[in-house]
Design an enzyme around this catalytic site. Sequence first.
Site, mmCIF file in Angstrom:
data_model
loop_
_atom_site.group_PDB
_atom_site.id
_atom_site.type_symbol
_atom_site.label_atom_id
_atom_site.label_comp_id
_atom_site.label_asym_id
_atom_site.label_seq_id
_atom_site.Cartn_x
_atom_site.Cartn_y
_atom_site.Cartn_z
ATOM 1 N N GLU A 134 0.819 -1.209 0.000
ATOM 2 C CA GLU A 134 0.000 0.000 0.000
ATOM 3 C C GLU A 134 0.854 1.261 0.000
ATOM 4 O O GLU A 134 2.075 1.214 0.196
ATOM 5 C CB GLU A 134 -0.920 0.011 1.225
ATOM 6 C CG GLU A 134 -1.953 -1.077 1.189
ATOM 7 C CD GLU A 134 -2.890 -1.060 2.379
ATOM 8 O OE1 GLU A 134 -3.886 -1.789 2.317
ATOM 9 O OE2 GLU A 134 -2.632 -0.342 3.371
ATOM 10 N N CYS A 171 -1.738 -4.703 -5.685
ATOM 11 C CA CYS A 171 -2.262 -5.947 -5.102
ATOM 12 C C CYS A 171 -1.227 -7.067 -5.154
ATOM 13 O O CYS A 171 -0.316 -7.054 -5.984
ATOM 14 C CB CYS A 171 -3.509 -6.390 -5.862
ATOM 15 S SG CYS A 171 -4.850 -5.196 -5.851
ATOM 16 N N GLU A 201 -1.469 -10.058 -6.238
ATOM 17 C CA GLU A 201 -1.450 -10.798 -7.498
ATOM 18 C C GLU A 201 -0.583 -10.105 -8.542
ATOM 19 O O GLU A 201 0.199 -10.748 -9.244
ATOM 20 C CB GLU A 201 -2.878 -10.961 -8.046
ATOM 21 C CG GLU A 201 -3.787 -11.780 -7.149
ATOM 22 C CD GLU A 201 -4.537 -10.957 -6.094
ATOM 23 O OE1 GLU A 201 -5.551 -11.455 -5.572
ATOM 24 O OE2 GLU A 201 -4.114 -9.822 -5.776
ATOM 25 N N CYS A 257 -6.769 -7.133 -11.074
ATOM 26 C CA CYS A 257 -5.956 -8.354 -11.005
ATOM 27 C C CYS A 257 -6.505 -9.442 -11.925
ATOM 28 O O CYS A 257 -5.746 -10.172 -12.561
ATOM 29 C CB CYS A 257 -5.864 -8.848 -9.569
ATOM 30 S SG CYS A 257 -4.826 -7.780 -8.550
#
Length: 161
Positions: free
Chosen positions: A64, A73, A75, A115
């Site tokens: 983040e 993210c 992924e 994602c």
Amino acid sequence: MSQEKFSFDFDVYASIDDLTAADAALLRDAQAATAIAYVPYSHFHVGAMAMLANGQKVAGSNQENASYPVGICAERVLLSAVSSLYPGVPIETIAISYQAESGKSDRPISPCGICRQTLVEYESRFQQPIRLILGGKEGKVWVFPKSSLLLPFGFTGEDLG
């Protein structure tokens, strides 16, 4: 007018204990990868672990930033790492897990839309499906034969013309 239907099948396991040894190990690795997430704002740890066609494993976790759109993210961290560390090597399976600091992690969660789109692109790039194993720290586990099932009618390079 005509009406059409889109559906797909996936496997549901009661727990990680019902998976094959290899799938259970990959999901446990994804669970462990939640510990390396940087999540000072959402406090929602996501970990992902890939098994590559060459037998190597690569981990990713969400990262983040105070400027929220700048975060990435787990992924996409994972796919970027695989592309950098093992260019040209397809991914066979990805396990994804999570841990919410203020709640339970007792059911599978699914990748976000960005994602899903990135996973579809990766499958298309290698012309090989990526199996997905989704599970929390406990509870049911979902296994999808290919990640593109999560994004029906996804946008691909063919759509560009």
